[in-house]
Design a protein around this motif. Structure first.
Motif, PDB file in Angstrom:
ATOM      1  N   UNK A   1      -8.328   6.703   7.458  1.00 11.28           N
ATOM      2  CA  UNK A   1      -7.386   6.438   8.609  1.00 11.28           C
ATOM      3  C   UNK A   1      -6.454   5.443   8.598  1.00 11.28           C
ATOM      4  N   UNK A   2      -5.888   5.491   9.941  1.00  9.08           N
ATOM      5  CA  UNK A   2      -4.990   4.418   9.806  1.00  9.08           C
ATOM      6  C   UNK A   2      -6.158   3.433  11.016  1.00  9.08           C
TER       7      UNK A   2
ATOM      8  N   UNK B   1      -1.491   0.300  15.188  1.00  7.16           N
ATOM      9  CA  UNK B   1      -2.155   1.176  14.277  1.00  7.16           C
ATOM     10  C   UNK B   1      -1.299   0.464  12.432  1.00  7.16           C
TER      11      UNK B   1
ATOM     12  N   UNK C   1      -1.250   1.407   8.771  1.00  5.48           N
ATOM     13  CA  UNK C   1      -1.632   2.253   7.988  1.00  5.48           C
ATOM     14  C   UNK C   1      -1.857   1.565   6.955  1.00  5.48           C
ATOM     15  N   UNK C   2      -3.308   1.661   6.581  1.00  8.42           N
ATOM     16  CA  UNK C   2      -3.992   1.788   5.712  1.00  8.42           C
ATOM     17  C   UNK C   2      -3.443   2.742   4.192  1.00  8.42           C
ATOM     18  N   UNK C   3      -4.468   2.488   3.557  1.00  8.55           N
ATOM     19  CA  UNK C   3      -3.265   3.409   2.790  1.00  8.55           C
ATOM     20  C   UNK C   3      -5.191   4.210   1.462  1.00  8.55           C
TER      21      UNK C   3
ATOM     22  N   UNK D   1      -0.366  -0.773   4.781  1.00  8.27           N
ATOM     23  CA  UNK D   1       0.842  -0.616   4.518  1.00  8.27           C
ATOM     24  C   UNK D   1       1.862  -1.233   5.635  1.00  8.27           C
TER      25      UNK D   1
ATOM     26  N   UNK E   1       2.454   0.615  12.034  1.00  9.66           N
ATOM     27  CA  UNK E   1       2.970   2.078  12.702  1.00  9.66           C
ATOM     28  C   UNK E   1       3.872   2.232  13.858  1.00  9.66           C
TER      29      UNK E   1
END
Lengths: 631, 377
Positions: A55-56, A222, A224-226, A232, A235
């Motif tokens: 998830x984020x 927020x 973004x994780x990968x 990453x 967001x």
């Protein structure tokens, strides 16, 4: 091109080729269905888990708490940036080495170092991408050294957070309270689910009481994780909302005067307006530095506070109950006047002691006061006069006046965890102790000893009621709250009840209180040149000494008497009532009176008599008594 | 000839309705995949609705065009598209980097999409003209390779290897349909197999990366492998029944790249699960089957070749896109027909469908009617 060649019946070659392609497509579709089946059915659990972890990540931005302002709009609780040391376990290469280096910079407590190391080790396995708050509130020097050593500390970084700060530190400790991280029980109790782990909430004092006003709404980034769990990109970001504002009746200068006057002694100093109930100052000592809690209190610091015998975590003004001693005498006198049992002119004879059956009750003046009327008995604080008056009245009328004025009752001040003292009577004794009332208890009641015990706030409420001639106002700290959404709620002064005292009785008592300070009474020390101060001293015995009274200074600290002084000023139209109570402080006159005087001086420095009252909202002024009668 | 009403009665409805169903699925899927975006102006699903409307218009434009019209314009259309491709290339080189479209009044016209259609038409004419009973030999076939190489080169230079690859697949498919001799086909296949290593040296670094990553996504989970991993997680986590419409997390949390265009199926499969995926695949299967059915049924070679070629075009897109989303194929920019968001691909697909319907109508003689239709003068 000739049509005849072009147009022909179904060419078996072409149809065959197309058929081949159709079968080929079928194979392709079967392959695709197989693959989708593999992903969605056969491998479902694996991908389900992956997606759960995928998830984020929300990085909370803590909302700054709202301001708490004094009566002049000056902040007494605000927000500052603090620098926290945080750890991202996944990036730690050499935990022991990095912690060693950090220890040189910030010097951990030895026992905490192990706890932190264990925490990080555990997180490295369970949630490597989380961030752990290792230490709050680093100094600028520490921050710069940590930053300088960035290369050597890959797993650690500095996080800037909004932190609650109290510019006056310990002075406001007990009234403002402090904030801290939510506990598991807080989280469970949070019905609306507005609290999350790591949130900072009010734990005590106004911070706790008005937490829902002061607490802001956290913002968040927020991120973004990968699939690998690394951030990453950002967001979006929702900025936090600062909490609402609290307007109080407190006055920084008066509070500081009270705080400084009590110094390193234990006790409470409270000042309020008899007209409105506005609390100008509320000090309990010893206190604590609420900033330490904002920073995150360390184990050792907490231990020190919790084990201190003088109990710095207790608000003595609100929660400590003490025998009132002679401070009750004006109420006894009022009970006599109101019930008509004894008039002001009726005298008693004091020869140093009062006998009841085979018991002897001593006056503080061994030689005795001789023939003494009510006015003198109050100014001189003659015990014998009040022994006899207490016995004459009995518990009923005394309790009626005392409870009416606020003693032994919950005053209803807008501070959390108020405790109630006790004003005993026959009924109470029967239910609580299953005993009937004894005469000697009435005798002791007259001088505020025995079963009776009150909080300093109750005593102040009582004197404010004496000052206002029987109008009991609810003590008020908060005047207005402005919520985040702009919703304003005003807290008007509130009259709890009117005791309907006769004006001349109230005036007589006020005059007697004036005499205590200005007419060779027990509290001449509190006399002020241009203000008619009235008040009453009290010395409350902690232990009943057999036989001769011992000088309190000769006793060990925890057996010494409590010292009281309560005052109203100016007596003909009181603007302010002040109580000072010193635990084991000795004599009220010598120990507590100067503290009250310091508070009064600050108050009248700001608003000299004759100047319009600066109270936020003045209630109806009490019928102004005539200037004190000179005898 | 026939009035419009007569033509409508001869429309191949199954083909058209399957396409409309796919458009509908695509539309609701675009909504789910893009509702988190704050696009200025019309939201993407509304735009997609406009594309579908325009696509239907384009479909009928071609379907209702006169007998022989498609064949007449085939070559002209091809040259026009080549010109556009050249123009895009020139404009792109001026703008540093990948340039794939020409902006016409707010509409990004991607000539490489239409080039696929143009190729099918050109090949159909070419092979129809050269067709012999014993199939087509190597020498006769050779010019077709030349025809394909021109757009291939132009598109590969963009660089868009995915689309260029589609050109070659169309060429191969058309060769099969048009009866190029088996020996020739097999030799070419062998040759292609040998050419693959050579291809490696002309590919750009990022393209090599994509291939390598496809072979092992985990070697670069944050870079090139990211898309592959994420889309497989999306599909896989859908499970048998899916997470429910609008409840996909992979898409709505923006883990998916291009989730409304090339990875639309990942969003769909996550939300509708294996059951939904089966339904979608079945619709695509029916579309392809119908295309081949019409190709086989046509009594006219040009029509057969057009239907066959267009169907190969659809099949290539469907198969490559789905394979890519499921991690069976390297990531290439190939949209899923009718389902992916996008104007150019919607127009192209509707145009292709319209042309199939058109030639199936005009070049088809009912069994039992005997006789034949000639192109009216």
């Amino acid at each position: 091109m000739s049509e005849s060649i072009r147009k022909r019946e179904h060419d078996p070659l072409i149809v065959g080729r197309i058929r081949f392609l159709a079968w080929f497509s079928l194979a392709v579709f079967v392959l695709l269905v197989g693959r989708v089946y593999w992903l969605q059915v056969a491998q479902y659990d694996k991908y389900q888990t992956l997606s759960e972890n995928n998830r984020l990540r929300i990085r909370t931005i803590r909302a700054p708490r709202g301001l708490i302002l004094d009566r002049k709009g000056r902040p007494i609780a605000e927000t500052q940036a603090s620098f926290d040391l945080i750890c991202s376990p996944v990036d730690v290469n050499d935990l022991a080495g990095e912690l060693r280096l950090l220890d040189e910079i910030v010097s951990f407590d030895p026992e905490e170092l192990d706890v932190i190391a264990e925490k990080i080790r555990a997180a490295k396995k369970s949630s490597p991408f989380s961030s752990i708050n290792v230490m709050r509130d680093l100094t600028y020097e520490q921050v710069s050294v940590v930053e300088y050593n960035r290369e050597a500390l890959p797993g650690f970084s500095i996080l800037i957070e909004a932190k609650r700060s109290y510019p006056y530190g310990e002075a406001f400790a007990h009234v403002l309270g402090y904030v801290g991280e939510v506990s598991d029980t807080d989280l469970e109790k949070s019905a609306d689910g507005s609290l999350e782990l790591g949130d900072i909430i009010g734990k005590y004092g106004l911070e706790q009481l008005a937490d829902n006003v002061l607490r802001g709404v956290n913002g968040g980034r927020r991120v973004e994780v990968d699939a690998a769990g690394r951030d990453r990109r950002l967001v979006d970001e929702v900025p936090p909302q600062t909490g609402g504002t609290l307007y109080t009746t407190l006055d920084i200068d008066i509070q500081k005067a009270a705080f400084e006057a009590i110094g390193d002694r234990a006790g409470a100093v409270i000042a309020m307006s008899p007209k409105t109930g506005d609390v100008y100052a509320f000090v309990s000592a010893p206190g604590f530095d609420p900033n330490v809690f904002s920073r995150g209190i360390r184990k050792a610091e907490w231990q020190a506070l919790a084990t201190d015998t003088r109990n710095p975590m207790q608000n003595k003004g609100l929660q400590g109950t003490y025998a009132p001693g002679s401070t009750v005498k004006p109420f006894i006198a009022m009970a006599a006047l109101e019930s008509g049992i004894q008039g002001p002119k009726e005298s008693a004879v004091c020869n140093g002691s009062y006998r009841l059956g085979n018991r002897t009750f001593r006056c503080w003046k061994p030689k005795g006061h001789g023939s003494i009327d009510m006015y003198r008995a109050i100014t001189q604080s003659c015990d014998v006069y009040f022994y006899q008056l207490g016995r004459k009245l009995g518990p009923g009328p005394v309790a009626k006046v005392e409870r009416g004025a606020g003693l032994g009752t919950i005053t209803g001040i807008d501070l959390p965890r108020e405790k109630k003292g006790l004003v005993p009577d026959e009924e109470w004794k029967m239910t609580a102790r299953k005993e009937k009332w004894f005469d000697y208890e009435s005798v002791l009641l007259g001088i505020g000893q025995g079963l009776i015990h009150v909080t300093p706030l109750e005593m102040l409420e009582g004197y404010a009621t004496l000052g206002s001639g029987g109008r009991v106002m609810r003590p008020r700290v908060v005047t207005k709250t402005v919520r985040m959404d702009g919703g304003v709620s005003e807290h008007r002064p509130e009259k709890l009840r009117d005791l309907g005292w006769k004006a001349e009785n109230a005036e007589f008592i006020r005059h007697a209180l004036w005499g205590v300070v200005n007419d060779f009474g027990t509290a001449g020390i509190a006399k002020m040149p241009d203000i008619a101060v009235g008040g009453k001293t009290g010395t409350a015995q902690v232990v009943q000494m057999k036989g001769e009274r011992v000088k309190t200074d000769d006793l060990p600290y925890n057996l010494r008497d409590h010292a009281w002084f309560v005052a109203i000023a100016p007596v003909d139209d009181p603007q302010i009532a002040v109580v000072a109570m010193l635990e084991h402080g000795g004599h009220g006159g010598s120990a507590a009176a100067p503290i009250v005087k310091a508070v009064l001086q600050e108050f009248f420095r700001q608003s000299p008599p004759g100047a319009p009252d600066n109270a936020a909202a003045a209630g109806k002024t009490a019928p102004s008594g005539k200037p004190p009668v000179k005898r | 000839m026939h009035g419009t009403r007569g033509k409508m009665s001869r429309l191949d409805w199954p083909l058209f309705l399957i396409a409309l169903l796919l458009c509908g699925i695509g539309l609701i899927n675009v909504y789910s995949g893009t509702r988190i975006y704050n696009t200025p102006g019309l939201p993407l699903f509304a735009r997609q609705l406009v594309w579908i409307g325009m696509g239907i218009f384009v479909f009928f434009l071609f379907y209702l065009s006169g007998d022989g019209f498609v064949e007449q314009i085939a070559n002209l259309f091809f040259y026009f598209i080549l010109a556009c491709l050249a123009l895009v290339l020139l404009a792109g080189s001026a703008r540093m980097g990948a340039q794939r479209w020409i902006a016409i009044g707010g509409f990004n016209f991607q000539p490489s999409e239409f080039a696929k259609i143009a190729l099918v038409l050109v090949f159909s004419r070419f092979f129809a003209d050269r067709y012999g009973y014993a199939g087509i030999g190597f020498v006769e076939m050779l010019p077709a390779v030349g025809i394909a190489l021109v757009p291939f080169a132009l598109v590969a230079l963009q660089p868009d290897l995915g689309t260029a690859g589609i050109f070659l697949i169309i060429l191969a498919g058309m060769m099969v349909v048009a009866g190029v001799r088996l020996r020739v086909l097999l030799s070419l296949t062998a040759l292609a197999a040998l050419a693959v290593p050579a291809l490696w040296f002309v590919m750009k670094d990022y393209q090599k990366q994509r291939v390598l990553t496809f072979l092992d996504p985990e070697r670069d989970p944050l870079g090139a492998g990211y898309h592959v991993i994420q889309s497989q997680i999306a599909v896989g986590s859908g499970g048998f029944l899916g997470k429910g419409y609008l409840h996909g997390t992979q898409g709505s949390l923006r883990f998916l790249p291009e989730q409304h265009t090339d990875f639309a199926f990942a969003v769909f499969a996550e939300e509708w699960g294996f059951l939904g995926a089966i339904v979608l695949l079945a619709l695509f299967g029916l579309l392809v089957y119908r295309g081949f059915h019409l190709a086989a049924r046509s009594q006219d070679r040009f029509a057969s070749f057009v239907c066959g070629g267009m169907t190969v075009y659809f099949l290539a897109h469907i198969a490559i896109n789905l394979a890519m989303v499921c991690g069976l194929f390297p990531v290439v920019g190939i949209p899923l027909p009718f389902v992916s968001y996008g104007g150019s691909s919607m127009m192209t697909n509707m145009m292709a469908l319209g042309i199939i319907a058109n030639v199936a109508r005009t070049r088809y003689t009912f069994q039992g009617q005997g006789g034949s239709e000639t192109v009216g003068g």
